[in-house]
Scaffold this motif. Structure first.
Motif, short mmCIF file in Angstrom:
data_model
loop_
_atom_site.label_atom_id
_atom_site.label_comp_id
_atom_site.label_asym_id
_atom_site.label_seq_id
_atom_site.Cartn_x
_atom_site.Cartn_y
_atom_site.Cartn_z
N PHE A 59 29.57 22.59 49.83
CA PHE A 59 30.15 23.52 50.79
C PHE A 59 29.27 24.76 50.92
CE2 PHE A 59 33.29 27.06 51.55
CZ PHE A 59 33.60 26.72 52.85
N GLU A 60 28.98 25.16 52.15
CA GLU A 60 28.12 26.32 52.40
C GLU A 60 28.83 27.43 53.16
OE1 GLU A 60 24.68 24.86 54.39
OE2 GLU A 60 24.07 23.53 52.75
N GLY A 61 30.10 27.23 53.47
CA GLY A 61 30.87 28.30 54.12
C GLY A 61 31.26 29.37 53.12
N ARG A 62 31.91 30.40 53.60
CA ARG A 62 32.36 31.47 52.71
C ARG A 62 33.73 31.09 52.13
NH1 ARG A 62 31.53 36.52 56.76
NH2 ARG A 62 32.57 35.01 58.14
N LEU A 63 33.87 31.30 50.83
CA LEU A 63 35.08 30.88 50.12
C LEU A 63 35.85 32.11 49.65
CD1 LEU A 63 36.87 28.71 48.76
CD2 LEU A 63 35.30 28.82 46.80
N GLY A 64 37.15 32.10 49.88
CA GLY A 64 38.03 33.13 49.38
C GLY A 64 39.33 32.53 48.89
N ILE A 65 40.18 33.38 48.32
CA ILE A 65 41.51 32.94 47.93
C ILE A 65 42.53 33.95 48.45
CG2 ILE A 65 40.62 31.88 45.80
CD1 ILE A 65 42.15 34.14 44.26
N HIS A 66 43.76 33.49 48.60
CA HIS A 66 44.85 34.43 48.78
C HIS A 66 45.29 34.83 47.38
CE1 HIS A 66 48.24 36.64 50.12
NE2 HIS A 66 48.13 36.24 51.37
N GLY A 67 45.24 36.12 47.11
CA GLY A 67 45.61 36.60 45.80
C GLY A 67 47.12 36.60 45.61
N PRO A 68 47.57 36.88 44.39
CA PRO A 68 49.01 36.93 44.09
C PRO A 68 49.67 38.07 44.84
CG PRO A 68 47.72 37.79 42.25
CD PRO A 68 46.73 37.19 43.21
N PHE A 69 50.94 37.85 45.24
CA PHE A 69 51.67 38.89 45.98
C PHE A 69 53.18 38.78 45.81
CE2 PHE A 69 51.39 35.23 48.73
CZ PHE A 69 52.64 35.16 49.35
N TRP A 70 53.67 37.64 45.32
CA TRP A 70 55.11 37.42 45.26
C TRP A 70 55.78 38.42 44.31
CZ3 TRP A 70 57.12 34.64 48.92
CH2 TRP A 70 56.39 33.58 49.48
N GLY A 71 56.81 39.11 44.81
CA GLY A 71 57.67 39.90 43.94
C GLY A 71 57.18 41.27 43.55
N PHE A 72 56.14 41.78 44.18
CA PHE A 72 55.67 43.11 43.78
C PHE A 72 54.98 43.83 44.93
CE2 PHE A 72 52.09 40.29 42.45
CZ PHE A 72 51.05 40.86 43.17
N THR A 73 54.77 45.12 44.72
CA THR A 73 53.96 45.95 45.61
C THR A 73 52.82 46.54 44.80
OG1 THR A 73 53.91 47.96 46.97
CG2 THR A 73 55.54 47.88 45.20
N ILE A 74 51.70 46.79 45.45
CA ILE A 74 50.58 47.41 44.75
C ILE A 74 50.74 48.92 44.66
CG2 ILE A 74 48.95 45.57 45.34
CD1 ILE A 74 47.82 47.43 47.53
N ALA A 75 51.90 49.45 45.12
CA ALA A 75 52.12 50.90 45.10
C ALA A 75 53.35 51.29 44.29
CB ALA A 75 52.24 51.43 46.52
N SER A 76 53.70 50.51 43.29
CA SER A 76 54.88 50.84 42.49
C SER A 76 54.69 52.17 41.76
CB SER A 76 55.15 49.74 41.46
OG SER A 76 56.24 50.09 40.64
N ASN A 77 55.78 52.96 41.69
CA ASN A 77 55.73 54.20 40.92
C ASN A 77 56.12 54.00 39.46
OD1 ASN A 77 58.45 53.77 41.19
ND2 ASN A 77 58.92 55.77 42.10
N ASP A 78 56.41 52.76 39.09
CA ASP A 78 56.77 52.42 37.71
C ASP A 78 55.52 51.93 36.97
OD1 ASP A 78 57.61 51.00 35.36
OD2 ASP A 78 59.61 50.78 36.23
N PRO A 79 55.08 52.64 35.93
CA PRO A 79 53.85 52.24 35.25
C PRO A 79 53.92 50.85 34.62
CG PRO A 79 54.99 53.95 34.02
CD PRO A 79 55.66 53.86 35.34
N ALA A 101 34.48 32.20 44.62
CA ALA A 101 35.06 32.85 45.79
C ALA A 101 34.60 34.30 45.85
CB ALA A 101 36.58 32.78 45.74
N THR A 102 34.39 34.79 47.05
CA THR A 102 33.87 36.14 47.23
C THR A 102 34.84 37.06 47.95
OG1 THR A 102 32.75 35.41 49.25
CG2 THR A 102 31.46 35.40 47.21
N GLN A 103 36.08 36.61 48.10
CA GLN A 103 37.07 37.43 48.78
C GLN A 103 38.46 37.08 48.27
OE1 GLN A 103 38.01 37.13 53.25
NE2 GLN A 103 36.48 38.75 53.22
N MET A 104 39.30 38.10 48.10
CA MET A 104 40.69 37.89 47.70
C MET A 104 41.61 38.74 48.55
SD MET A 104 42.54 38.16 43.94
CE MET A 104 42.72 39.95 43.85
N VAL A 105 42.62 38.12 49.13
CA VAL A 105 43.57 38.81 49.99
C VAL A 105 44.67 39.43 49.13
CG1 VAL A 105 45.23 38.57 51.87
CG2 VAL A 105 43.13 37.19 51.87
N ALA A 106 44.95 40.72 49.37
CA ALA A 106 46.08 41.41 48.75
C ALA A 106 46.93 42.03 49.85
CB ALA A 106 45.58 42.50 47.80
N HIS A 107 48.21 42.26 49.54
CA HIS A 107 49.13 42.72 50.57
C HIS A 107 49.25 44.24 50.61
CE1 HIS A 107 51.66 38.82 51.30
NE2 HIS A 107 50.38 38.69 51.63
#
Length: 272
Positions: A59-79, A101-107
């Motif tokens: 494979f010579e195309g660009r490879l990425g993944i969808h990163g984890p996202f279920w059940g959380f936000t990346i902006a929680s105020n809880d440490p 993979a050279t790319q990961m999707v985050a929400h």
């Protein structure tokens, strides 16, 4: 993008086995979506990674993944919550390193509620950015080290600029912008956001990834392209002005319609 862009797709490894020839014929970009859940990331995902490497031999195309996202936000105020999210992001990037993979999707952390309330409390916009930095700082360093980019995808975002500013705030080549066309169209139709092409224009050359799905402006449909009412010529006209060469990834529920979605774009003279 001077010539018609080659369109890629998002799928699982099982679906990759079905669409492998289609993917390889033009070395289309690929986003694997097997590594989004806690049970996979906390388990022995190395077997999935080995399967991915075998299926993608040559494979010579660009490879990425969808990163984890279920059940959380990346902006929680809880440490304590931030620590769990940081762990998930690390696990996703570990997968990237293992399969090349050279790319990961985050929400995106921005919601419909936050659009109306960020300016309601003094300092709230800055606190959101601070919480995201506290959550992602180790992941950004890890992404820099392995040559990957975390792309921030709009979910409920109404303001097409705020997520771009968040990506810029890291001042790192390892953080960029993603757009999901169906999410933008939902926000446009249901919450008063601008149309999809405005999201592209706001991102500009910070845009490195696009989820292509059709919708009706009411819900997150993930229909095949041509089944909804997104104005695709305006979207691709905005994309044509960019030099960042974003990965254009068909992300639809019915994976059997991936080739037909690209054929629909080809019929409009927009992609191949």
């Amino acid at each position: 993008m001077s010539s018609l862009p080659v369109i890629g797709a998002a799928m699982t490894l099982g679906e990759l086995e079905v669409h492998r020839n289609w993917l390889f014929e033009k070395q289309r970009d690929l986003e694997l979506q097997d590594f989004t859940t806690a049970d996979v990331l906390n388990g022995d995902w190395t077997l999935l990674a080995e399967r991915a490497r075998k299926l993608l031999d040559g494979f010579e195309g660009r490879l990425g993944i969808h990163g984890p996202f279920w059940g959380f936000t990346i902006a929680s105020n809880d440490p304590d919550i931030r620590a769990v999210v940081a762990k998930r992001l690390k696990q996703g990037l570990d997968v990237c390193a293992a399969i090349g993979a050279t790319q990961m999707v985050a929400h995106s952390p921005y919601t419909t509620w936050s659009y109306n309330n960020l300016d309601n409390n003094k300092g709230e916009p800055e606190r959101v950015v601070e919480h995201v930095h506290l959550t992602m700082r180790d992941a950004v360093k890890q992404a820099e080290d392995i040559g990957a980019v975390i792309v921030l995808e709009n979910i409920e975002d109404i303001d097409q600029h705020v997520r771009v500013a968040l990506a810029d705030s890291f001042n790192s080549p390892a953080v960029a912008v993603s757009i999901d066309t169906g999410h933008a169209h939902y926000a446009h139709g249901s919450t008063g956001a601008p149309p999809v092409d405005y999201y592209v224009k706001a991102a500009g050359n910070r845009l490195q990834h696009v989820h292509l799905q059709d919708a009706d402006g009411y819900a997150d449909r993930h229909w095949a392209l041509g089944e909804g009412n997104i104005l695709w010529p305006s979207v691709f006209q905005a994309l044509a002005d960019l030099t960042s060469n974003p990965r254009l990834i068909v992300e639809i529920k019915d994976k059997s319609k991936i080739p037909a979605s690209v054929e629909y774009l080809a019929s409009l003279g927009l992609g191949q």
